[in-house]
Scaffold this motif. Structure first.
Motif, PDB file in Angstrom:
ATOM      1  N   TRP A 145      15.534  -4.646   1.373  1.00 18.66           N
ATOM      2  CA  TRP A 145      15.314  -3.351   0.722  1.00 18.66           C
ATOM      3  C   TRP A 145      13.901  -3.265   0.143  1.00 18.66           C
ATOM      4  CZ3 TRP A 145      14.544  -2.034  -4.524  1.00 18.66           C
ATOM      5  CH2 TRP A 145      14.724  -0.681  -4.834  1.00 18.66           C
ATOM      6  N   CYS A 146      13.433  -4.349  -0.466  1.00 20.76           N
ATOM      7  CA  CYS A 146      12.072  -4.374  -1.007  1.00 20.76           C
ATOM      8  C   CYS A 146      11.042  -4.237   0.106  1.00 20.76           C
ATOM      9  CB  CYS A 146      11.839  -5.678  -1.774  1.00 20.76           C
ATOM     10  SG  CYS A 146      12.718  -5.786  -3.352  1.00 20.76           S
ATOM     11  N   LYS A 148      13.459  11.338  13.991  1.00 18.42           N
ATOM     12  CA  LYS A 148      13.864  10.339  13.012  1.00 18.42           C
ATOM     13  C   LYS A 148      13.148  10.524  11.673  1.00 18.42           C
ATOM     14  CE  LYS A 148      14.676   6.917  16.627  1.00 18.42           C
ATOM     15  NZ  LYS A 148      14.313   5.604  17.157  1.00 18.42           N
ATOM     16  N   PRO A 149      13.234  11.710  11.047  1.00 21.14           N
ATOM     17  CA  PRO A 149      12.507  11.937   9.809  1.00 21.14           C
ATOM     18  C   PRO A 149      13.051  11.153   8.636  1.00 21.14           C
ATOM     19  CG  PRO A 149      13.982  13.765  10.246  1.00 21.14           C
ATOM     20  CD  PRO A 149      14.059  12.869  11.434  1.00 21.14           C
ATOM     21  N   PHE A 150      14.250  10.564   8.811  1.00 22.82           N
ATOM     22  CA  PHE A 150      14.888   9.889   7.690  1.00 22.82           C
ATOM     23  C   PHE A 150      14.627   8.399   7.686  1.00 22.82           C
ATOM     24  CE2 PHE A 150      17.740   8.672  10.982  1.00 22.82           C
ATOM     25  CZ  PHE A 150      17.886   9.794  11.758  1.00 22.82           C
ATOM     26  N   MET A 151      13.888   7.892   8.665  1.00 25.37           N
ATOM     27  CA  MET A 151      13.714   6.453   8.779  1.00 25.37           C
ATOM     28  C   MET A 151      12.397   6.030   8.147  1.00 25.37           C
ATOM     29  SD  MET A 151      15.114   5.803  12.625  1.00 25.37           S
ATOM     30  CE  MET A 151      15.066   4.032  12.454  1.00 25.37           C
ATOM     31  N   ALA A 152      12.473   5.142   7.175  1.00 22.27           N
ATOM     32  CA  ALA A 152      11.269   4.685   6.468  1.00 22.27           C
ATOM     33  C   ALA A 152      10.447   3.784   7.367  1.00 22.27           C
ATOM     34  CB  ALA A 152      11.670   3.927   5.204  1.00 22.27           C
ATOM     35  N   PRO A 153       9.143   4.043   7.498  1.00 18.13           N
ATOM     36  CA  PRO A 153       8.297   3.161   8.271  1.00 18.13           C
ATOM     37  C   PRO A 153       8.226   1.774   7.665  1.00 18.13           C
ATOM     38  CG  PRO A 153       7.214   5.260   7.863  1.00 18.13           C
ATOM     39  CD  PRO A 153       8.423   5.229   7.007  1.00 18.13           C
ATOM     40  N   VAL A 154       7.865   0.806   8.478  1.00 19.90           N
ATOM     41  CA  VAL A 154       7.742  -0.575   8.035  1.00 19.90           C
ATOM     42  C   VAL A 154       6.265  -0.908   7.950  1.00 19.90           C
ATOM     43  CG1 VAL A 154       8.355  -2.952   8.528  1.00 19.90           C
ATOM     44  CG2 VAL A 154       9.900  -1.119   9.189  1.00 19.90           C
ATOM     45  N   THR A 155       5.873  -1.615   6.912  1.00 20.49           N
ATOM     46  CA  THR A 155       4.471  -1.965   6.743  1.00 20.49           C
ATOM     47  C   THR A 155       3.976  -2.767   7.932  1.00 20.49           C
ATOM     48  OG1 THR A 155       5.102  -3.940   5.545  1.00 20.49           O
ATOM     49  CG2 THR A 155       4.652  -1.986   4.241  1.00 20.49           C
ATOM     50  N   SER A 173       0.834  -1.185   0.000  1.00 22.08           N
ATOM     51  CA  SER A 173       0.000   0.000   0.000  1.00 22.08           C
ATOM     52  C   SER A 173       0.869   1.235   0.000  1.00 22.08           C
ATOM     53  CB  SER A 173      -0.880  -0.028   1.261  1.00 22.08           C
ATOM     54  OG  SER A 173      -1.471   1.221   1.455  1.00 22.08           O
ATOM     55  N   ARG A 174       0.347   2.334  -0.539  1.00 29.83           N
ATOM     56  CA  ARG A 174       1.104   3.574  -0.572  1.00 29.83           C
ATOM     57  C   ARG A 174       1.238   4.171   0.818  1.00 29.83           C
ATOM     58  NH1 ARG A 174       2.217   5.953  -5.342  1.00 29.83           N
ATOM     59  NH2 ARG A 174       1.361   4.999  -7.201  1.00 29.83           N
ATOM     60  N   ARG A 175       0.362   3.807   1.727  1.00 29.16           N
ATOM     61  CA  ARG A 175       0.439   4.352   3.069  1.00 29.16           C
ATOM     62  C   ARG A 175       1.396   3.521   3.911  1.00 29.16           C
ATOM     63  NH1 ARG A 175      -5.905   5.605   4.508  1.00 29.16           N
ATOM     64  NH2 ARG A 175      -6.289   7.051   2.778  1.00 29.16           N
ATOM     65  N   GLY A 176       2.211   4.174   4.682  1.00 29.90           N
ATOM     66  CA  GLY A 176       3.044   3.480   5.653  1.00 29.90           C
ATOM     67  C   GLY A 176       4.368   3.004   5.147  1.00 29.90           C
ATOM     68  N   ALA A 203      10.114  -2.183  -2.948  1.00 29.01           N
ATOM     69  CA  ALA A 203       9.125  -2.784  -3.845  1.00 29.01           C
ATOM     70  C   ALA A 203       8.205  -1.726  -4.419  1.00 29.01           C
ATOM     71  CB  ALA A 203       8.319  -3.841  -3.087  1.00 29.01           C
ATOM     72  N   LYS A 204       7.861  -0.725  -3.620  1.00 32.05           N
ATOM     73  CA  LYS A 204       7.005   0.356  -4.121  1.00 32.05           C
ATOM     74  C   LYS A 204       7.744   1.171  -5.187  1.00 32.05           C
ATOM     75  CE  LYS A 204       4.728   4.620  -2.747  1.00 32.05           C
ATOM     76  NZ  LYS A 204       4.568   5.638  -1.693  1.00 32.05           N
ATOM     77  N   ARG A 205       9.036   1.404  -4.954  1.00 34.33           N
ATOM     78  CA  ARG A 205       9.815   2.149  -5.939  1.00 34.33           C
ATOM     79  C   ARG A 205       9.878   1.414  -7.274  1.00 34.33           C
ATOM     80  NH1 ARG A 205      15.236   4.261  -2.735  1.00 34.33           N
ATOM     81  NH2 ARG A 205      14.174   5.376  -1.035  1.00 34.33           N
ATOM     82  N   LEU A 206       9.914   0.091  -7.205  1.00 35.23           N
ATOM     83  CA  LEU A 206      10.041  -0.705  -8.426  1.00 35.23           C
ATOM     84  C   LEU A 206       8.701  -1.036  -9.063  1.00 35.23           C
ATOM     85  CD1 LEU A 206      12.772  -3.304  -7.354  1.00 35.23           C
ATOM     86  CD2 LEU A 206      13.070  -1.316  -8.833  1.00 35.23           C
ATOM     87  N   ALA A 207       7.602  -0.624  -8.432  1.00 40.29           N
ATOM     88  CA  ALA A 207       6.282  -1.046  -8.901  1.00 40.29           C
ATOM     89  C   ALA A 207       6.051  -0.661 -10.361  1.00 40.29           C
ATOM     90  CB  ALA A 207       5.197  -0.451  -8.013  1.00 40.29           C
TER      91      ALA A 207
END
Length: 404
Positions: free
Chosen positions: A232-233, A19-26, A6-9, A238-242
């Motif tokens: 990484w996906c 921690k603005p640089f840390m990508a959330p985990v689904t 999903s695009r959210r999260g 995975a969203k970047r590669l969609a």
């Protein structure tokens, strides 16, 4: 395989100060992870039985990669899924401790598997007066020098046949904490660093020495690339590669590459086809090295992943049917089912050697082995649910049950 979420999260909330640089985990587990890891465990079991006619249905006979690539990629994806959230919530030290605890659990399982597996082989070889079992399964050195061999086994240098996957997984987890830390902050840099390590491995020939000779069958300096790519996906890649994966051009290239790999594989079994493979291609693709994760194997896995993602979406209705459940529950208990598969593979080899080697026997042994794996996974699932009690209403199906 390459899972689109999903695009959210998936991406950082840049307006937050902490921690603005840390990508959330689904927060929701993708059931395709468990499905394909369970199928990979079945394929590994079939491939581990020597001369098993049923293993012709596995992917290793029709291309460059096999079930190991699937297992390692999904293991990296799942590890990031589980421990990425822990690192965000509790910090590096706690997450690293949990990762190392998991590595220790797998190490203990490997030691127990080693001891029981050796006992199984030695008992069968002695009871049926067939010393070839000990030679075929790579335990002859243990019987000659048990004191030295046990030490080497504890150091993960001595591994009987079919026991190479768990040591690889242990090493990948041992080095995963700093990789995960970097993946959460600079995912592209982390992937580039992993690729750089792969290139350096190829240039300098890095690997870990094995006992009594040689090197590890699965070079961790090479296979870490697929593990990190899976992580990484899971953390947004995975969203970047969609867009790339869903492209018709990409899909066409994936199908074409699988067709090329299929033709090359057929030349291994049908020599009459070999002249139709241009010599310049043959001179440049061989050897297709499994130990060091040849680029051709990586591309073959990617091609399979692209096709899978396009035809098996995240909300695929079949994932919720009884037909998918056996593979899913096996994937959710991957450590126990893998260890069981090692025992069952040798038991199958024993049956083929001492009882019957007919095609019907191959089918019965293969189907029975998978049935035992499914029944064991079902029992483990039942026991886990009894221990945990009723799920809260908000629980997501398939989220809590998988191994990291």
């Amino acid at each position: 395989m390459l899972f689109r979420g999903s695009r959210r999260g998936l991406w950082p909330q840049c307006r937050r100060k902490e921690k603005p640089f840390m990508a959330p985990v689904t927060s929701e587990r993708d059931l395709r992870l468990d499905l394909f890891r369970g199928i990979a465990l079945w394929l590994i079991f079939l491939d581990h039985i020597p001369s098993n006619a049923v293993s012709w249905i596995t992917i290793r006979n029709y291309g460059f990669s096999d079930a190991t690539e699937i297992f390692v990629f999904i293991s990296g994806y799942t590890a990031a899924f589980v421990y990425g959230r822990a690192m965000r919530q509790h910090g590096f030290i706690v997450a690293a401790a949990r990762i190392l605890r998991r590595a220790w659990q797998i190490y203990v399982a490997h030691v127990f598997l080693f001891a029981i597996y050796l006992a199984e082989i030695a008992y069968v070889a002695h009871s049926f007066s067939n010393p070839l079992f000990t030679e075929e399964m790579g335990v002859l050195d243990f019987l000659r020098n048990p004191d030295v061999t046990i030490i080497q086994a504890l150091l993960l240098k001595f591994k009987p046949v079919n026991m190479d996957v768990l040591p690889l997984y242990i090493m990948l987890l041992v080095g995963f904490a700093p990789a995960l830390w970097l993946l959460l902050r600079a995912p592209s840099l982390a992937l580039i660093a992993s690729a750089a390590l792969y290139v350096l491995m190829d240039i300098f020939g890095w690997n870990i020495a094995a006992y009594p000779s040689g090197v590890w069958l699965f070079n961790p300096f090479a296979w870490q690339l697929l593990f990190v790519f899976g992580a990484w996906c899971a953390l947004g890649g995975a969203k970047r590669l969609a867009w790339f994966i869903s492209s018709r051009v990409t899909l066409a290239l994936a199908v074409a590459y699988l067709g090329f790999a299929f033709f090359v594989a057929m030349t291994w079994y049908f020599p009459r086809l070999a002249p139709y493979l241009p010599r310049i291609i043959g001179d440049n693709i061989y050897p297709i090295d499994k130990t060091n994760l040849d680029v051709l194997r990586i591309l073959h896995f990617f091609a399979l992943a692209v096709i899978t993602v396009n035809f098996v979406p995240r909300d695929w209705p079949a994932l919720r049917t009884p037909w998918a459940e056996p593979a899913i529950i096996c994937g959710q208990h991957s450590l126990a089912i893998f260890c069981l598969g090692v025992f069952l593979a040798f038991a199958g080899h024993f049956v083929f050697t001492e009882v019957s080697n007919r095609l019907l026997t191959h089918v019965i042994v293969s189907v029975s082995g998978i049935a035992i794996m499914v029944a064991t996974a079902a029992l483990l699932t039942w026991y886990r649910n009894v221990e945990r009690g009723p799920r809260p209403p908000a629980a997501k199906p398939g989220f809590a049950g998988g191994d990291a």
